[in-house]
Design a protein around this motif. Structure first.
Motif, mmCIF file in Angstrom:
data_model
loop_
_atom_site.group_PDB
_atom_site.id
_atom_site.type_symbol
_atom_site.label_atom_id
_atom_site.label_comp_id
_atom_site.label_asym_id
_atom_site.label_seq_id
_atom_site.Cartn_x
_atom_site.Cartn_y
_atom_site.Cartn_z
ATOM 1 N N GLN A 193 0.839 -1.227 0.000
ATOM 2 C CA GLN A 193 0.000 0.000 0.000
ATOM 3 C C GLN A 193 0.863 1.263 0.000
ATOM 4 N N PHE A 194 2.126 1.134 0.435
ATOM 5 C CA PHE A 194 3.024 2.297 0.415
ATOM 6 C C PHE A 194 3.929 2.272 -0.821
ATOM 7 N N GLY A 195 3.673 1.337 -1.733
ATOM 8 C CA GLY A 195 4.459 1.237 -2.969
ATOM 9 C C GLY A 195 5.906 0.832 -2.727
ATOM 10 N N LYS A 196 6.143 0.018 -1.683
ATOM 11 C CA LYS A 196 7.535 -0.299 -1.335
ATOM 12 C C LYS A 196 7.974 -1.704 -1.739
ATOM 13 N N VAL A 197 7.087 -2.457 -2.420
ATOM 14 C CA VAL A 197 7.404 -3.867 -2.666
ATOM 15 C C VAL A 197 7.845 -4.118 -4.106
ATOM 16 N N ILE A 198 8.964 -4.833 -4.226
ATOM 17 C CA ILE A 198 9.448 -5.294 -5.534
ATOM 18 C C ILE A 198 9.530 -6.817 -5.420
ATOM 19 N N THR A 199 9.041 -7.523 -6.437
ATOM 20 C CA THR A 199 9.143 -8.992 -6.408
ATOM 21 C C THR A 199 10.154 -9.433 -7.449
ATOM 22 N N ILE A 200 11.038 -10.341 -7.038
ATOM 23 C CA ILE A 200 11.964 -10.882 -8.036
ATOM 24 C C ILE A 200 11.873 -12.407 -8.051
ATOM 25 N N ASN A 201 12.277 -12.980 -9.171
ATOM 26 C CA ASN A 201 12.250 -14.432 -9.309
ATOM 27 C C ASN A 201 13.316 -15.047 -8.397
ATOM 28 N N GLY A 202 12.884 -15.891 -7.477
ATOM 29 C CA GLY A 202 13.824 -16.508 -6.528
ATOM 30 C C GLY A 202 14.346 -17.847 -7.008
ATOM 31 N N GLN A 203 14.088 -18.181 -8.278
ATOM 32 C CA GLN A 203 14.637 -19.415 -8.836
ATOM 33 C C GLN A 203 15.757 -19.056 -9.797
ATOM 34 N N GLY A 204 16.793 -19.884 -9.805
ATOM 35 C CA GLY A 204 17.954 -19.589 -10.638
ATOM 36 C C GLY A 204 19.185 -19.811 -9.782
ATOM 37 N N SER A 205 20.347 -19.422 -10.301
ATOM 38 C CA SER A 205 21.555 -19.643 -9.504
ATOM 39 C C SER A 205 21.644 -18.578 -8.410
ATOM 40 N N ILE A 206 22.411 -18.884 -7.391
ATOM 41 C CA ILE A 206 22.606 -17.924 -6.290
ATOM 42 C C ILE A 206 23.165 -16.619 -6.859
ATOM 43 N N ASP A 207 24.076 -16.730 -7.819
ATOM 44 C CA ASP A 207 24.683 -15.531 -8.425
ATOM 45 C C ASP A 207 23.650 -14.697 -9.188
ATOM 46 N N GLU A 208 22.788 -15.389 -9.924
ATOM 47 C CA GLU A 208 21.772 -14.656 -10.705
ATOM 48 C C GLU A 208 20.828 -13.895 -9.783
ATOM 49 N N ILE A 209 20.401 -14.568 -8.729
ATOM 50 C CA ILE A 209 19.442 -13.925 -7.812
ATOM 51 C C ILE A 209 20.130 -12.764 -7.089
ATOM 52 N N PHE A 210 21.380 -12.982 -6.717
ATOM 53 C CA PHE A 210 22.138 -11.909 -6.051
ATOM 54 C C PHE A 210 22.278 -10.696 -6.978
ATOM 55 N N ALA A 211 22.520 -10.960 -8.257
ATOM 56 C CA ALA A 211 22.660 -9.845 -9.217
ATOM 57 C C ALA A 211 21.341 -9.071 -9.321
ATOM 58 N N ALA A 212 20.224 -9.807 -9.350
ATOM 59 C CA ALA A 212 18.915 -9.139 -9.453
ATOM 60 C C ALA A 212 18.639 -8.314 -8.191
ATOM 61 N N LEU A 213 18.992 -8.852 -7.039
ATOM 62 C CA LEU A 213 18.788 -8.116 -5.775
ATOM 63 C C LEU A 213 19.645 -6.857 -5.742
ATOM 64 N N SER A 214 20.904 -7.007 -6.137
ATOM 65 C CA SER A 214 21.825 -5.864 -6.107
ATOM 66 C C SER A 214 21.332 -4.750 -7.017
ATOM 67 N N GLU A 215 20.800 -5.159 -8.183
ATOM 68 C CA GLU A 215 20.316 -4.161 -9.129
ATOM 69 C C GLU A 215 19.181 -3.334 -8.515
ATOM 70 N N GLU A 216 18.265 -4.028 -7.838
ATOM 71 C CA GLU A 216 17.135 -3.309 -7.206
ATOM 72 C C GLU A 216 17.647 -2.373 -6.110
ATOM 73 N N ILE A 217 18.583 -2.865 -5.310
ATOM 74 C CA ILE A 217 19.085 -2.026 -4.212
ATOM 75 C C ILE A 217 19.820 -0.811 -4.793
ATOM 76 N N ASP A 218 20.623 -1.046 -5.816
ATOM 77 C CA ASP A 218 21.356 0.075 -6.423
ATOM 78 C C ASP A 218 20.376 1.108 -6.998
ATOM 79 N N ASP A 219 19.339 0.608 -7.676
ATOM 80 C CA ASP A 219 18.353 1.520 -8.282
ATOM 81 C C ASP A 219 17.644 2.354 -7.217
ATOM 82 N N HIS A 220 17.285 1.701 -6.119
ATOM 83 C CA HIS A 220 16.455 2.381 -5.116
ATOM 84 C C HIS A 220 17.257 3.202 -4.110
ATOM 85 N N SER A 221 18.565 2.939 -4.020
ATOM 86 C CA SER A 221 19.329 3.686 -3.020
ATOM 87 C C SER A 221 20.124 4.833 -3.664
ATOM 88 N N ALA A 222 20.055 4.895 -5.006
ATOM 89 C CA ALA A 222 20.843 5.920 -5.717
ATOM 90 C C ALA A 222 20.314 7.321 -5.437
#
Ligand code: AMP
Length: 192
Positions: A163-192
């Protein structure tokens, strides 16, 4: 501070990804499951109370976990930010967390939800049980209970932050590296 909640069902990879995110960004990790397990290992009164709930796959009472989180937030005023893992797990915990952060003039900046299908969660919990020694991972009945508690009580936390527009969903299936890259991208985008 930049404060995030890593959200997802049991076995979705929150712990694995949290370790990496902490190493990369310097978050202070607040994992209520880990805090509770260390209370149990230390045989404290709180640990003894929590153990019976955890062994059955049920949630430990809100007041207990909120109190533990309050202590860690208060003790770490200079953190880069907090990474909440396995907390909040009820709407009441989410509301309490917002109040705790407000007290320190802070807020949740982002919730990232890991999306993993149920069949995969069971496989991951079974695999984790082999090395973690966690009895709540090894027992099929407890696994089912934890997933049903997630659906019935914890999913409401995602709606709460949605309701506060704070949720991003990412695919949690894939390699640990792939998921980590997707998480990092979201954090970088939102903390910039
Ligand atoms: P976890 O390590 O996050 O999978 O948590 C393991 C168990 O600890 C859960 O099944 C609950 O019994 C308990 N627990 C962890 N975090 C919480 C929380 N935020 N609220 C209530 N119970 C919790």
């Amino acid at each position: 501070m930049f404060n995030i909640i890593l959200f997802g069902p049991p076995g979705s990879g929150k712990g694995t990804q949290s370790e990496r995110l902490i190493a990369k960004y310097g978050f202070k990790h607040i994992a209520t499951g880990d805090l509770l397990r260390s209370e149990i290992a230390g045989k404290t009164e709180l640990g003894l109370q929590a153990k019976s709930y955890m062994d059955q796959g049920q949630l430990v009472p809100d007041a207990v976990v909120i109190g533990m989180v309050d202590n860690v937030i208060t003790d770490n005023p200079d953190a880069y930010g907090f990474l909440f893992d396995g907390f909040p797990r009820t709407k009441a915990q989410a509301e309490a967390l917002d109040q705790l952060l407000l007290k320190h003039e802070e807020k949740i900046n982002l919730m990232i939800a890991l999306d993993v299908p149920e069949e995969e969660l069971i496989i991951r919990m079974m695999n984790r049980a082999k090395t973690s020694g966690r009895t709540d991972d090894a027992d099929p009945e407890v696994q089912k209970k934890r997933i049903s508690v997630y659906k019935n009580e914890t999913l409401a936390v995602a709606s709460y932050y949605h309701q506060f527009g704070k949720v991003i969903t990412i695919n949690g299936q894939g390699s640990i590296d792939e998921i980590f890259a997707a998480l990092s991208e979201e954090i970088d985008d939102h903390s910039a």
